[in-house]
Design an enzyme around this catalytic site. Structure first.
Site, PDB file in Angstrom:
ATOM      1  N   ASN B  77      25.642  44.086 -16.082  1.00  0.00           N
ATOM      2  CA  ASN B  77      26.757  43.119 -15.972  1.00  0.00           C
ATOM      3  C   ASN B  77      26.175  42.101 -16.804  1.00  0.00           C
ATOM      4  OD1 ASN B  77      26.284  40.232 -14.350  1.00  0.00           O
ATOM      5  ND2 ASN B  77      24.886  41.991 -13.533  1.00  0.00           N
ATOM      6  N   ASN B 136      17.058  30.855  -8.994  1.00  0.00           N
ATOM      7  CA  ASN B 136      17.496  32.171  -9.998  1.00  0.00           C
ATOM      8  C   ASN B 136      16.838  32.077 -11.100  1.00  0.00           C
ATOM      9  OD1 ASN B 136      18.606  33.782 -11.717  1.00  0.00           O
ATOM     10  ND2 ASN B 136      20.842  33.427 -10.940  1.00  0.00           N
ATOM     11  N   PHE B 137      15.716  32.598 -11.171  1.00  0.00           N
ATOM     12  CA  PHE B 137      14.662  32.499 -12.429  1.00  0.00           C
ATOM     13  C   PHE B 137      15.124  33.787 -13.119  1.00  0.00           C
ATOM     14  CE2 PHE B 137      11.619  29.266 -10.503  1.00  0.00           C
ATOM     15  CZ  PHE B 137      12.677  28.156 -10.602  1.00  0.00           C
ATOM     16  N   CYS B 139      18.367  35.655 -14.131  1.00  0.00           N
ATOM     17  CA  CYS B 139      19.492  36.286 -15.012  1.00  0.00           C
ATOM     18  C   CYS B 139      19.115  36.426 -16.186  1.00  0.00           C
ATOM     19  CB  CYS B 139      20.873  35.458 -14.656  1.00  0.00           C
ATOM     20  SG  CYS B 139      21.733  35.882 -13.409  1.00  0.00           S
ATOM     21  N   CYS B 347      14.645  80.825  -1.590  1.00  0.00           N
ATOM     22  CA  CYS B 347      14.894  80.913  -3.223  1.00  0.00           C
ATOM     23  C   CYS B 347      16.252  81.318  -3.450  1.00  0.00           C
ATOM     24  CB  CYS B 347      13.865  81.552  -3.561  1.00  0.00           C
ATOM     25  SG  CYS B 347      14.303  81.725  -5.403  1.00  0.00           S
ATOM     26  N   CYS B 380      -1.633  77.444 -11.982  1.00  0.00           N
ATOM     27  CA  CYS B 380      -0.986  76.234 -11.402  1.00  0.00           C
ATOM     28  C   CYS B 380      -2.009  74.909 -11.302  1.00  0.00           C
ATOM     29  CB  CYS B 380      -0.698  76.442  -9.956  1.00  0.00           C
ATOM     30  SG  CYS B 380       0.333  75.103  -9.085  1.00  0.00           S
TER      31      CYS B 380
END
Lengths: 440, 442
Positions: B77, B136-137, B139, B347, B380
């Site tokens: 946003n 608010n540090f 945005c 499977c 593996c």
């Protein structure tokens, strides 16, 4: 006078226009873009995908579905048509429930396969209605090939040959190209004249001269065309139908199911098409199912499909049987016709119950009938002097007959299922072989 | 029934689910609906200083990425802090808090780097009866260009300074919201702690471009032919947020400061995971914006059921329980050996494990007749990729080799469970202590 399903005899106009157009509307309406996205999302993009293996034309299904998912349905359409130029029709008529969708891993996982057929239709429709076909012809080779039969096999063969630069003459016995796509498919599977529009689109590649009303043994002779052309491909289908070989078969109202289906497909006004009040269809394949279902949809009051073996042996898929049953067709198994009764016109048909080997037992029953459709198989008819394998033209490799320079494919050739998609594969592969042998 | 009541930085709420400072908490109408739906608290959308309100764009504010079936996975946003008058917000906060005394109402704040500006706004907030403030540090867009938001959060000295001012001018609990747009999250967290913060909350949104319009050759969301980076949030950011929470929870200097978790929390399970990594409560935004406030009902019932099943009576019993299990790579047991196992009954034969292993990994899966897939133990490496690409949950699992078994790939005999070797003891470690480096014939 207005007719209804209860009107006795064989009459037209049992249903109103509105009911008829609803009954014969698209069986599987096309997916819109959003539905296609949702459906495509379910594909797991399998390695060496089972669906692709199951497709007679080996369409790269995971790839085309991914192309739909990423917003390029045109590329998806091209992926399909590269393998199967009649991918649009196959999307509509393939028994996907016994081919690609049967082996889809999501069928294994959840009993609900990816809707491959409908996605294929979405992709091919998108591409085909956007403009001319995306294929162009190679430089002319100067070679001329006769393709006899403008059904799925012949069309696929002709297109591939034209693409390689050969000049093709495409013959067909009927007044219209398309073969069974045009004349042999239930109407609700191919609406809006799709078959002929597809042929027109396909012919757009150029280099294919269409000659209609020309049948082998009529105006065409195999020995002549094999001299006149560098190669010949026969995709003539099965022209004769099997007889029941019982008393009363010649009565009025006893017809071949294929003729009924063709008449229905070519009818411009279904209200003018007569249908019996009580219809009996004999057979257990797709032709029988299509005839029975459509008889019901036309307004017959009672339609009974009678098959001489057990339901598990019925060639028509379970899906098709369910479809017929859902439309009101009554399916009777393990019964074989003994005789057809009536004066001039059929009035009834007597059946004997059969055992597991389709052998008639002593006990019998009779069904009243105004119309009987025979759908117990079609045959090649005249083999035109070619070697026969079983009841079809013998072929080896990619459709080579025993006569050099003559190839055959589709229903008339031995081997493979009698499916549109198999015919396309055989026509295409024969074209590749013809090309290789001509260009040597 | 477990007790979901939570006390975070001295602020109690009936459950640990708060709505984060964001559009859903911008005004009284929304917050009342949230409380009626059952949310335990809200952090009111950020207030700025008195004066002409902030101006937002009038074109699209959000960009998005989607997963299967257009499920929203990430949102970004470019909306700024509240664009409504300060007075209006303060009046509404006061009314809402009075009507919902049991719910947490925390007010998010962002004013310029100036002590007086902070003092003024704190005085006003103090009059509302709010339970706390969140600084608010974080945005990353718009306000950062004016020296606020993440422009502050990226400089630990500023974080510490403002926190000190806030604690000096207000008695309210102070939560410092951290930006993830920084290399080491523990640095601003430590600055907040040293500045006297009662808690930190993390993470704010991540700088992002979600998509490019290929027709216009412009990032989305597009404002008259131009785009700008926005703040990324939603399920896609959860792994990043969880790591940052865990880092602050386990770091020797920041350990112990209460953490309010933010970042893609969509279900009760997400919240439980964050809380197990040390978060005291959970803040939610994108999930509410996607599905509406009702999701809190599932969060409450889910957390309740899980706590009952596990025997946790209160949230404090599981908060931080997973923190001791977060360690550095060098402490992982290199003698722990597993092998993939494919359950043939489950499977569905899609072959994705095969494609992944054969094309991109270790060629350790064999494709047999009839599409039967099996693991080659001698190839593996137990990477787990097959497990992750398999569409059937539980079809491929990892089996731990028992002591005494031989790893077919390396020939190593698995040692007793207490005889484990990390990188620090490994013979291939040039910095390792030779005395602890034991060779096992690898």
């Amino acid at each position: 006078m207005a007719h209804s399903p209860m009107t006795p005899g064989v009459v037209a106009g049992r249903l109103e226009h509105e009911a008829l157009s609803k009954n014969f509307a698209d069986l599987h309406p096309p997916l819109d873009a959003h539905e296609a996205q949702v459906a495509a999302d379910r594909c797991y993009f399998c390695y060496d995908a089972p669906c692709m293996e199951a497709c007679p034309t080996s369409i790269d299904i995971p790839l085309f579905i991914r192309q739909i998912l990423t917003g390029t349905p045109e590329a998806a359409g091209k992926t399909i048509l590269d393998q199967n130029i009649l991918g649009g029709m196959c999307a509509r008529v393939c028994p996907t429930e016994t081919l690609c969708e049967e082996v889809c891993v999501r069928e294994t996982a959840e009993g609900e396969p990816v809707q491959i057929g409908r996605l294929q239709r979405f992709a091919t429709d998108t591409l085909m209605w956007q403009g001319p076909q995306p294929y162009t012809r190679a430089a002319p080779t100067g070679k001329r090939v006769a393709v006899v039969g403008a059904g799925p096999a012949g069309l696929a063969c002709a297109h591939r040959l034209a693409m390689y630069g050969h000049d093709v003459t495409l013959y067909d016995a009927r007044e219209k190209a398309g073969g069974l796509n045009e004349f042999g498919i239930a109407s609700y599977k191919s609406v809006d004249d799709f078959a002929s529009r597809e042929v027109e689109w396909l012919m757009g590649i150029g280099g294919i001269e269409l000659k209609l009303g020309a049948a082998l043994g009529n105006s065409l002779h195999l020995s002549q065309i094999s001299e006149d052309y560098d190669a010949v491909f026969l995709g003539i289908g099965l022209v004769d139908t099997n007889d029941l070989g019982i008393e009363g078969e010649g009565l009025e109202g006893v017809e071949d199911a294929v003729d009924f289906i063709a008449k229905l497909r070519q009818s411009h006004n279904l209200r003018n098409l007569p249908i019996g009040r009580r219809v009996v269809v004999i057979g257990g394949g797709m032709t029988a199912i299509d005839a029975a279902t459509q008889a019901k949809l036309l307004g017959a009051e009672e339609v009974t499909l009678v098959y001489r073996r057990g339901q598990d042996k019925m060639p028509a898929s379970e899906y098709e049987q369910d479809l017929a049953a859902s439309k009101g067709v009554h399916i009777v198994c393990n019964a074989a016709p003994v005789k057809i009764t009536g004066g001039n016109h059929v009035e009834g048909i007597e059946f004997a119950y059969t055992d597991d080997n389709a052998k008639p037992l002593d006990e019998t029953f009779t069904l009243p009938a105004d119309q009987v459709f025979k759908a117990i198989g079609q045959t090649l008819g005249d083999g035109h002097g070619l070697e026969i394998d079983g009841r079809k033209i013998a072929v080896s490799g990619a459709g080579r007959t025993t006569r050099p320079g003559i190839w055959a494919g589709g229903d008339c050739a031995a081997g493979g299922d009698d499916l549109t998609v198999t015919a396309v594969a055989e026509g295409r592969d024969a074209a590749e072989d013809i090309h290789a042998s001509l260009m040597g | 029934m477990a007790d979901l009541k939570t006390t975070f930085a001295g602020i109690t709420s009936p459950n640990p689910f708060w709505l984060a400072s964001a559009p859903p908490t911008d005004k009284e109408y929304n917050v009342r609906r949230a409380f009626e739906a059952g949310w335990g608290g809200v952090v009111w959308k950020t207030l700025g200083e008195e004066g002409p309100p902030v101006v937002n764009v009038n074109g699209p504010r959000y960009g998005a990425i989607w997963g299967a079936d257009r499920r929203l996975l990430g949102l970004n946003n470019i909306e700024l802090i509240t664009d409504r008058p300060l007075e209006t917000n303060l009046e509404e906060i006061k009314r809402v808090k009075a009507d919902y005394p049991d719910r947490a109402v925390v007010v998010s704040l962002m004013v310029p780097l100036d002590e007086d500006a902070w003092r003024k706004i704190l005085d006003r907030v103090g009059e509302t009866g709010a339970d706390g403030v969140e600084l608010n540090f974080g945005c990353p867009h718009g306000m950062a260009e004016r020296g606020m938001g993440s422009a502050v959060g990226q400089v630990p000295e500023y974080v510490g300074q403002i926190t000190e001012w806030v604690k000096k001018h207000s008695d309210l609990p102070c939560i410092v919201k951290l930006t993830p747009n920084i290399t080491d999250i523990t640095k601003p967290a430590l600055a907040a702690k040293q500045g006297g913060a009662d808690a930190v909350s993390m993470i704010n949104t991540i700088n992002s471009i979600t998509s490019v319009n290929l027709d216009e050759m412009c990032p989305e969301p597009m404002i008259d032919g131009y785009g700008t980076h926005g703040g990324y949030c939603g399920p896609a950011v959860k792994p990043i947020a969880m790591n940052m929470v865990a880092e602050v929870a386990r770091n020797a200097e920041t350990r112990g400061i209460p953490i309010s978790a933010i970042g893609g929390i969509t279900t009760w399970r997400d919240a439980a995971e964050f809380m197990s990594l040390g978060a005291g409560n959970a803040q939610v935004c994108t999930a509410a914006m996607t599905y509406g406030f009702k999701i809190v009902q599932e969060m409450i019932s889910g957390l309740n059921q899980w706590m009952d099943q596990k025997g946790y009576a209160t949230t404090s019993e599981f908060i931080g329980r997973a923190v001791p299990r977060v360690t550095d790579w060098q402490h992982l047991n290199l003698d722990y050996v597993t092998k993939a196992e494919i359950n043939e009954d489950l499977c569905i034969k899609c072959g994705r494990c095969y494609a992944a292993c054969e094309d991109t990994s270790h060629q350790a899966i064999e494709m047999g007749p009839d599409r039967t897939f099996s693991v080659k133990d001698d190839e593996c490496v137990a990477c787990n990729l097959c497990v992750n690409v398999c569409p059937v949950e539980g079809c491929i699992t990892m089996r731990r080799l028992k002591p005494g078994e031989v790893d077919q790939r390396t020939g190593m005999t698995i040692p007793a469970e207490d005889d484990k070797r990390t990188w620090l003891e490994h013979p291939n470690n040039p910095d390792g202590d030779p005395l602890t480096c034991i060779s096992r014939g690898q």
